[in-house]
Each structure stands twice: as C-alpha cells, then as structure tokens.
Enzyme design. Structure first.
Site, PDB file in Angstrom:
ATOM      1  N   LYS A   1      -3.601 -10.032  -6.676  1.00  0.00           N
ATOM      2  CA  LYS A   1      -4.845 -10.274  -5.935  1.00  0.00           C
ATOM      3  C   LYS A   1      -5.967  -9.359  -6.450  1.00  0.00           C
ATOM      4  O   LYS A   1      -5.720  -8.181  -6.706  1.00  0.00           O
ATOM      5  CB  LYS A   1      -4.570  -9.956  -4.456  1.00  0.00           C
TER       6      LYS A   1
ATOM      7  N   LYS B   1     -10.644  -4.486  -4.099  1.00  0.00           N
ATOM      8  CA  LYS B   1     -11.743  -3.557  -4.343  1.00  0.00           C
ATOM      9  C   LYS B   1     -11.260  -2.135  -4.645  1.00  0.00           C
ATOM     10  O   LYS B   1     -11.973  -1.343  -5.212  1.00  0.00           O
ATOM     11  CB  LYS B   1     -12.763  -3.586  -3.195  1.00  0.00           C
TER      12      LYS B   1
ATOM     13  N   LYS C   1       0.822  -1.220   0.000  1.00  0.00           N
ATOM     14  CA  LYS C   1       0.000   0.000   0.000  1.00  0.00           C
ATOM     15  C   LYS C   1       0.850   1.261   0.000  1.00  0.00           C
ATOM     16  O   LYS C   1       0.432   2.287  -0.530  1.00  0.00           O
ATOM     17  CB  LYS C   1      -0.983  -0.002   1.181  1.00  0.00           C
TER      18      LYS C   1
HETATM   19  P1  ATP Z   1      -8.578  -2.836  -0.467  1.00  0.00           P
HETATM   20  O1  ATP Z   1      -8.390  -2.961  -1.945  1.00  0.00           O
HETATM   21  O2  ATP Z   1      -9.317  -1.587  -0.065  1.00  0.00           O
HETATM   22  O3  ATP Z   1      -7.333  -3.065   0.320  1.00  0.00           O
HETATM   23  P2  ATP Z   1      -9.603  -5.512  -0.315  1.00  0.00           P
HETATM   24  O4  ATP Z   1     -10.419  -5.829  -1.515  1.00  0.00           O
HETATM   25  O5  ATP Z   1      -8.247  -6.118  -0.236  1.00  0.00           O
HETATM   26  O6  ATP Z   1      -9.570  -3.967  -0.058  1.00  0.00           O
HETATM   27  P3  ATP Z   1     -10.382  -5.791   2.457  1.00  0.00           P
HETATM   28  O7  ATP Z   1     -11.423  -4.907   3.012  1.00  0.00           O
HETATM   29  O8  ATP Z   1      -8.971  -5.446   2.778  1.00  0.00           O
HETATM   30  O9  ATP Z   1     -10.507  -5.945   0.891  1.00  0.00           O
HETATM   31  O10 ATP Z   1     -10.666  -7.291   2.882  1.00  0.00           O
HETATM   32  C1  ATP Z   1     -11.871  -7.795   3.359  1.00  0.00           C
HETATM   33  C2  ATP Z   1     -11.816  -9.285   3.384  1.00  0.00           C
HETATM   34  O11 ATP Z   1     -11.817  -9.813   2.058  1.00  0.00           O
HETATM   35  C3  ATP Z   1     -10.558  -9.855   4.047  1.00  0.00           C
HETATM   36  O12 ATP Z   1     -10.909 -11.002   4.785  1.00  0.00           O
HETATM   37  C4  ATP Z   1      -9.692 -10.252   2.901  1.00  0.00           C
HETATM   38  O13 ATP Z   1      -8.812 -11.291   3.219  1.00  0.00           O
HETATM   39  C5  ATP Z   1     -10.733 -10.703   1.889  1.00  0.00           C
HETATM   40  N1  ATP Z   1     -10.237 -10.562   0.536  1.00  0.00           N
HETATM   41  C6  ATP Z   1      -9.924  -9.399  -0.091  1.00  0.00           C
HETATM   42  N2  ATP Z   1      -9.518  -9.634  -1.344  1.00  0.00           N
HETATM   43  C7  ATP Z   1      -9.546 -10.979  -1.515  1.00  0.00           C
HETATM   44  C8  ATP Z   1      -9.229 -11.843  -2.607  1.00  0.00           C
HETATM   45  N3  ATP Z   1      -8.793 -11.363  -3.744  1.00  0.00           N
HETATM   46  N4  ATP Z   1      -9.402 -13.177  -2.440  1.00  0.00           N
HETATM   47  C9  ATP Z   1      -9.867 -13.673  -1.258  1.00  0.00           C
HETATM   48  N5  ATP Z   1     -10.172 -12.910  -0.197  1.00  0.00           N
HETATM   49  C10 ATP Z   1     -10.021 -11.586  -0.313  1.00  0.00           C
END
Ligand code: ATP
Ligand code: LTN
Length: 332
Positions: free
Chosen positions: A197, A200, A115
């Site tokens: 990965k 969002k 990040k």
């Molecule tokens: P950001 O992009 O804002 O960092 P993010 O999509 O990584 O967000 P988080 O809010 O950080 O999402 O994560 C929420 C939950 O979703 C966590 O348990 C995280 O492990 C899970 N998660 C996020 N992205 C993935 C993915 N690509 N595959 C599986 N689990 C995920």
C-alpha cells in the site's frame, strides 16, 4: 444536528506528507460527500503519536493537513473540521469503549501487526488500542457512514462490533456505522513496490505526495515499477500497471476500458508520462490553493476554533449518555 441528513465522519493522521493514496482513497470523496451529509472531518493527532513523532514536526504538519483539507475543497461552512486533541471527549469515550473491547479482537488487527513489525522498538499500548480510539471518534458523532480507504475496513468492523456489544448491554446508544469505500482509488499501491500500500510514513519514490512539485511527480511516475510485458491492460498479476490504470482513472474520471482503448499500441513509457502529467495537473491546482491557506494563520486558527466548538457540543451529548448508561453519577 437538526436536520434529517445522515452523518459522515472521517480523519487522517498528521504523521507525514499526505499522498495521492490519502487523496484518492479519502479526501477527494469527502469533498463530494460534504454536500449531501452532515460532515465531520478530523485531523487525528492523538492517533499519530502511536508512532514516535518529533513535536515541532507534528505541530507544523497538523496545520499543513488542515490547509490541505481546505485546498482539496473541504469547506468549513459546510463541514465541521477540527483537531482531535481539541475535543477531550475522544480520549474519554475511548477509555470507556476500551472496557468493552477484547484483547483477542485487537490482536487480530492487521494494521497493528504491520505497524508493530515496522516499529519493533516501540510496540506501545496506544498502537494496540488504536482501533478503540478510532471507534470513539466515529461513535461520538453517531456517524452513519465512514468514507475511508480499503485498509480501514477491518477497523470499521471492530467499531461496529464494539457498538453492537455496548448497545446489546445498555440498549440503543450508538448508531452502527457503515464503511464507504470507493472501488476506484480505494487502495492505491506504492508505485515502486506495487504489492505494498502507498503510505505517507514511507517516504521515497514509491509514494507520490499531494504537495510534490510537477517535475518530482513526473520523475516518480517515469520510474514506476511495471512488468516485462508491454500491454496496457488491467489484468491479474500486473500489479504495477493495474495500479497506474487505477490512478489515471481516479484523476481523469475515465473508465478502465476507455484507458485501455486510449493507450492501445502504446508502450509503458508513454503511459507512465501520461499518468504523471494527469496527476501533476490535478495536484498543481490543489497546491496553488494550499499556498494561500497555509500562509493565513489567523484563518486556520478560526477554522480550528469553530470546528472544535461545534464538535465538542455534539460529542458531549453522546458522552453524557454513555456515562449515564454505564452508571457514573452525574456531576452535581
Ligand atoms: P501512515 O503511513 O502514517 O499509517 P497512511 O498513509 O496509511 O498513514 P492514514 O492517515 O492512516 O494514512 O489514512 C488516512 C486515510 O487515507 C484513510 O481513510 C486511509 O484508508 C486512506 N488511505 C491511506 N493510504 C491509502 C492508499 N494507499 N490507498 C487508498 N486510501 C488510502
Ligand atoms: N485509522 C485511520 C485514521 C482514523 C479514522 C478515524 C478514519 C482515525 N480515526 C475515524 C475514519 C474515521 C487510519 O489509520 N487511516
């Protein structure tokens, strides 16, 4: 909580449109777990501001995430569902735990490194101490299990280290939590860059959002990046196809072997359409429910109020214990 069930805690940041990564890695599992565990599900808005947010969007998205939690099947009668900033004990415990967390261990966090690279103009202290707040979230409720995606494993390890360090100095205070990560769906990759990965905060065709409409979902899957081979088989080096097989498996409940047999002799084109349709079918049902929940503001407010009351009661118990142990004078 007055029963002998174990406790689970998890959360999602209201930092963008939730993706199928969030759904398959987290939310979908929470729904089944809420029947067996004392469950707390949080919308972690304090974490979201570690990256700059537009206030009006953050406010709107927080309610959207709540409506999505319920549309996916989280039930406020079974689980405590709440917004992190409504329970001040999270920020309070985070300060104390920060004094038991080492600079060196925070420097090793891969999410911080990723990040910081993505937000090089805003490498703030909150981004660095993010895992301490996450540890506070979990330890406040004496959670036994934390259902998350694979990417959060390192944050769970540091949470355990902080808890063990504190318990080592002051005696048993915190339950040591375990991560709960599913093999299927635990790490969904971007469908346009399958070595990254799905996230969002990366908008674009690589991320499929839970609320995308059917045509958008199918269009994104049709464009998914694969390889020059044409066999639908789970194997090393075929990141794109492996990811699509995982997504199809998670939505359909079929095993990899069953999927390989089903699509034997088919080209990638047909398979991509099948994955898109299967995903769109599942998400369509969620979207219909979401539209009902998001339009009922009074119900969303009632859920937030009840959730934060219940969470605050539990959180205060742990926080008082911690304040006593470290030597703070009890407020007369
Ligand atoms: P950001 O992009 O804002 O960092 P993010 O999509 O990584 O967000 P988080 O809010 O950080 O999402 O994560 C929420 C939950 O979703 C966590 O348990 C995280 O492990 C899970 N998660 C996020 N992205 C993935 C993915 N690509 N595959 C599986 N689990 C995920
Ligand atoms: N750090 C997580 C979100 C999160 C969380 C938590 C998950 C914040 N607090 C407590 C589980 C338990 C993330 O970035 N995905």
């Amino acid at each position: 909580m007055l029963n002998d069930k174990k406790t689970i805690f998890s959360g999602i940041q209201p930092s963008g449109n939730l993706t199928i990564g969030n759904y398959l890695g987290s939310l979908k599992n929470w729904v089944t777990l809420q029947d067996e565990y004392n469950s707390l599900f949080c919308i972690v808005d304090l974490h979201a501001i570690t990256v700059r947010q537009i206030p009006a969007d953050l406010r709107k998205r927080t309610l959207e995430v709540l409506a999505l939690y319920m549309a996916c099947g989280l039930d406020p009668e079974k689980s405590i569902i709440f917004v992190q900033s409504h329970v001040p004990a999270h920020a309070e415990l985070s300060w104390v735990l920060g004094c038991y967390t080492m600079f060196g261990e925070l420097s090793r966090m891969t999410q911080f490194k990723d990040k910081s690279e993505k937000n090089s103009q805003n490498v703030n202290a909150g981004l660095f101490t993010y895992p301490v707040l996450m540890a506070a979230d979990i330890l406040l409720y004496q959670a036994d299990l934390v259902p998350v995606g694979e990417d959060q494993k390192q944050h769970l390890e540091i949470t355990r280290d902080i808890a063990e360090r504190f318990n080592g100095v002051y005696g048993d205070t915190f339950t040591i939590p375990e991560p709960f990560i599913r093999k299927v769906g635990g790490k969904i990759m971007s469908i346009s860059e399958p070595t990254k990965k799905m996230s969002k905060s990366d908008s674009g065709d690589g991320s499929v959002c839970i609320l995308d409409d059917r045509d958008t979902i199918i269009r994104k899957f049709k464009r998914a990046v694969t390889d020059s081979d044409c066999e639908i088989k789970f194997s090393e080096g075929k990141d794109g196809i492996n990811n699509l097989i995982m997504i199809y498996s998670a939505f359909s409940g079929k095993t990899t072997d069953e999927i390989e047999a089903e699509f034997m002799g088919n080209g990638y084109g047909n398979f991509k359409i099948a994955v898109g349709e299967c995903c769109a079918d599942a998400l369509g049902k969620i979207k219909d429910k979401y539209n009902l929940y998001i339009s009922d503001k009074a119900q969303l407010e009632a859920v937030m109020r009840t959730g934060s009351d219940k969470a605050s009661y539990l959180a205060r118990k742990t926080l008082s214990k911690v304040y006593r142990k470290v030597g703070f004078v009890t407020k007369p």
